[in-house]
Write a protein that holds these residues in place. Structure first.
Motif, PDB file in Angstrom:
ATOM      1  N   UNK A  49       0.843  -1.198   0.000  1.00 51.45           N
ATOM      2  CA  UNK A  49       0.000   0.000   0.000  1.00 51.45           C
ATOM      3  C   UNK A  49       0.877   1.247   0.000  1.00 51.45           C
ATOM      4  N   UNK A  50       1.912   1.245   0.821  1.00 51.77           N
ATOM      5  CA  UNK A  50       2.815   2.392   0.884  1.00 51.77           C
ATOM      6  C   UNK A  50       3.488   2.618  -0.465  1.00 51.77           C
ATOM      7  N   UNK A  51       3.910   1.568  -1.117  1.00 51.11           N
ATOM      8  CA  UNK A  51       4.544   1.692  -2.430  1.00 51.11           C
ATOM      9  C   UNK A  51       3.562   2.263  -3.455  1.00 51.11           C
ATOM     10  N   UNK A  52       2.321   1.843  -3.400  1.00 54.55           N
ATOM     11  CA  UNK A  52       1.300   2.394  -4.306  1.00 54.55           C
ATOM     12  C   UNK A  52       1.166   3.894  -4.094  1.00 54.55           C
ATOM     13  N   UNK A  88      -4.881  10.230  -2.418  1.00 52.42           N
ATOM     14  CA  UNK A  88      -5.775   9.214  -2.976  1.00 52.42           C
ATOM     15  C   UNK A  88      -6.613   8.607  -1.870  1.00 52.42           C
ATOM     16  N   UNK A  89      -7.831   8.288  -2.200  1.00 59.87           N
ATOM     17  CA  UNK A  89      -8.716   7.634  -1.235  1.00 59.87           C
ATOM     18  C   UNK A  89      -8.326   6.167  -1.102  1.00 59.87           C
ATOM     19  N   UNK A  90      -8.825   5.531  -0.064  1.00 56.87           N
ATOM     20  CA  UNK A  90      -8.578   4.100   0.127  1.00 56.87           C
ATOM     21  C   UNK A  90      -9.116   3.313  -1.063  1.00 56.87           C
ATOM     22  N   UNK A 149      -8.260   0.132  -5.906  1.00 57.25           N
ATOM     23  CA  UNK A 149      -8.481  -0.076  -7.340  1.00 57.25           C
ATOM     24  C   UNK A 149      -7.156  -0.141  -8.098  1.00 57.25           C
ATOM     25  N   UNK A 150      -6.215   0.735  -7.750  1.00 52.85           N
ATOM     26  CA  UNK A 150      -4.912   0.736  -8.415  1.00 52.85           C
ATOM     27  C   UNK A 150      -4.163  -0.567  -8.151  1.00 52.85           C
ATOM     28  N   UNK A 151      -4.235  -1.032  -6.914  1.00 50.52           N
ATOM     29  CA  UNK A 151      -3.536  -2.267  -6.568  1.00 50.52           C
ATOM     30  C   UNK A 151      -4.157  -3.472  -7.276  1.00 50.52           C
ATOM     31  N   UNK A 208      -8.176  -4.653   4.156  1.00 50.58           N
ATOM     32  CA  UNK A 208      -6.731  -4.690   4.374  1.00 50.58           C
ATOM     33  C   UNK A 208      -6.094  -3.360   3.984  1.00 50.58           C
ATOM     34  N   UNK A 209      -6.571  -2.760   2.893  1.00 49.22           N
ATOM     35  CA  UNK A 209      -6.063  -1.454   2.479  1.00 49.22           C
ATOM     36  C   UNK A 209      -6.352  -0.424   3.564  1.00 49.22           C
TER      37      UNK A 209
END
Length: 128
Positions: free
Chosen positions: A8-11, A19-21, A26-28, A39-40
């Protein structure tokens, strides 16, 4: 949790702006990660608690996140049009928070300050 938190941190580090959760999720997922929205949320809370991400509350009450650009305590100047964010120091705010807390018998004072406005690029585009 550590592997998920790191992902998540890397994203967030690869993102520009807040960015919202749901955006992070969605990106991940689009990148092939097998991660749940819960989990996010937990990872973002853990990263926030550790001071590794900045959190802002939008006008509609949603929390949005960004990987911290600096390691020192800071505040944000945020463009309400494009979301451009500048980290700023606020020594006067720091002193004011301590004084107000002490005047009312509070200790261990913490605070967040976000200043919203229109950046010069958005103002120029609007005025063009």
């Amino acid at each position: 949790m550590t592997k998920s938190r790191d992902a998540v941190h890397e994203t967030l580090r690869q993102s520009t702006g807040f960015r919202s959760a749901q955006d992070v999720f969605a990106a991940m997922r689009a990148g092939g990660a097998k991660i749940g929205l819960t989990t996010v949320y937990r990872a973002l809370q853990s990263l926030s608690d550790a001071g590794r991400v900045d959190v802002l509350r939008t006008d509609d009450g949603e929390s949005v996140y960004r990987a911290c650009q600096s390691e020192w305590h800071h505040h944000h100047l945020v463009c309400r049009n494009c979301g451009r964010t500048v980290e700023v120091a606020g020594p006067d705010v720091e002193r004011w928070a301590e004084v107000v807390g002490a005047e009312h018998g509070f200790t261990e004072i913490t605070h967040t300050v976000e200043v919203f406005g229109t950046c010069s690029s958005c103002a120029a585009a609007r005025d063009a």
